[in-house]
Design a protein around this motif. Sequence first.
Motif, PDB file in Angstrom:
ATOM      1  N   GLU A   1       0.878  -1.161   0.000  1.00 38.05           N
ATOM      2  CA  GLU A   1       0.000   0.000   0.000  1.00 38.05           C
ATOM      3  C   GLU A   1       0.916   1.212   0.000  1.00 38.05           C
ATOM      4  O   GLU A   1       2.115   1.085   0.243  1.00 38.05           O
TER       5      GLU A   1
ATOM      6  N   GLN B   1       0.875   4.757   2.133  1.00 39.84           N
ATOM      7  CA  GLN B   1       0.193   5.521   3.176  1.00 39.84           C
ATOM      8  C   GLN B   1       0.384   7.012   2.926  1.00 39.84           C
ATOM      9  O   GLN B   1       1.474   7.451   2.544  1.00 39.84           O
TER      10      GLN B   1
ATOM     11  N   ARG C   1       0.402  10.610   4.708  1.00 38.98           N
ATOM     12  CA  ARG C   1       0.570  11.167   6.053  1.00 38.98           C
ATOM     13  C   ARG C   1       0.740  12.677   5.999  1.00 38.98           C
ATOM     14  O   ARG C   1       1.229  13.214   5.011  1.00 38.98           O
TER      15      ARG C   1
ATOM     16  N   THR D   1      -5.921   9.635   8.612  1.00 37.59           N
ATOM     17  CA  THR D   1      -4.481   9.443   8.662  1.00 37.59           C
ATOM     18  C   THR D   1      -4.099   8.210   9.448  1.00 37.59           C
ATOM     19  O   THR D   1      -4.593   8.025  10.545  1.00 37.59           O
ATOM     20  N   PRO D   2      -3.176   7.349   8.976  1.00 38.69           N
ATOM     21  CA  PRO D   2      -2.679   7.476   7.613  1.00 38.69           C
ATOM     22  C   PRO D   2      -3.714   6.971   6.620  1.00 38.69           C
ATOM     23  O   PRO D   2      -4.353   5.951   6.845  1.00 38.69           O
TER      24      PRO D   2
ATOM     25  N   THR E   1      -4.811   5.222   3.135  1.00 42.73           N
ATOM     26  CA  THR E   1      -4.265   4.082   2.406  1.00 42.73           C
ATOM     27  C   THR E   1      -4.631   4.168   0.935  1.00 42.73           C
ATOM     28  O   THR E   1      -5.797   4.342   0.595  1.00 42.73           O
TER      29      THR E   1
ATOM     30  N   ASP F   1      -4.658   1.698  -2.053  1.00 43.97           N
ATOM     31  CA  ASP F   1      -4.599   0.256  -2.294  1.00 43.97           C
ATOM     32  C   ASP F   1      -3.894  -0.059  -3.604  1.00 43.97           C
ATOM     33  O   ASP F   1      -3.875   0.757  -4.528  1.00 43.97           O
TER      34      ASP F   1
END
Length: 149
Positions: free
Chosen positions: A63, A65, A67, A83-84, A86, A88
Amino acid sequence: MSSDPIRIAVRRLPHGRDLPLPAYATPGAAGMDVVAAEDVTLAPGARHAVATGFAMAIPSGYEVQVRPRSGLALKYGITCLNTPGTIDSDYRGELKVILANLGDAPFAVVRGERIAQLVPAPVQTATLTEVDALDDTERGAGGFGSTGR
């Protein structure tokens, strides 16, 4: 870096042609800085999915992330919601960053400004097994704050 980097294919979208792709600011940075592909002003309490001008193909088993940037959070109260966040591995649309203004003044997001960080991470999948009872632990069903004051 502790391991070999994964390869992520990136496709620039028309409104992101002249913008830098996400990149690490320093050799020790954990996240790649990502910039805004649009101008928008966030009123206090407002949120907006800010365009980045690119899409990506994340390898299966990973993934990315999303942030917040600590400087924007501390100085202006600007953070990322969810947060965080994702991204995919099977998503192929434009990456957008959900920014929120938790500060007390309007904040201008400027095209080309760094707005968030992207951190690739491995994904561990799970198989759930339904049972009639769970094993006992010292904490048990104690919820929020049950192990502290």
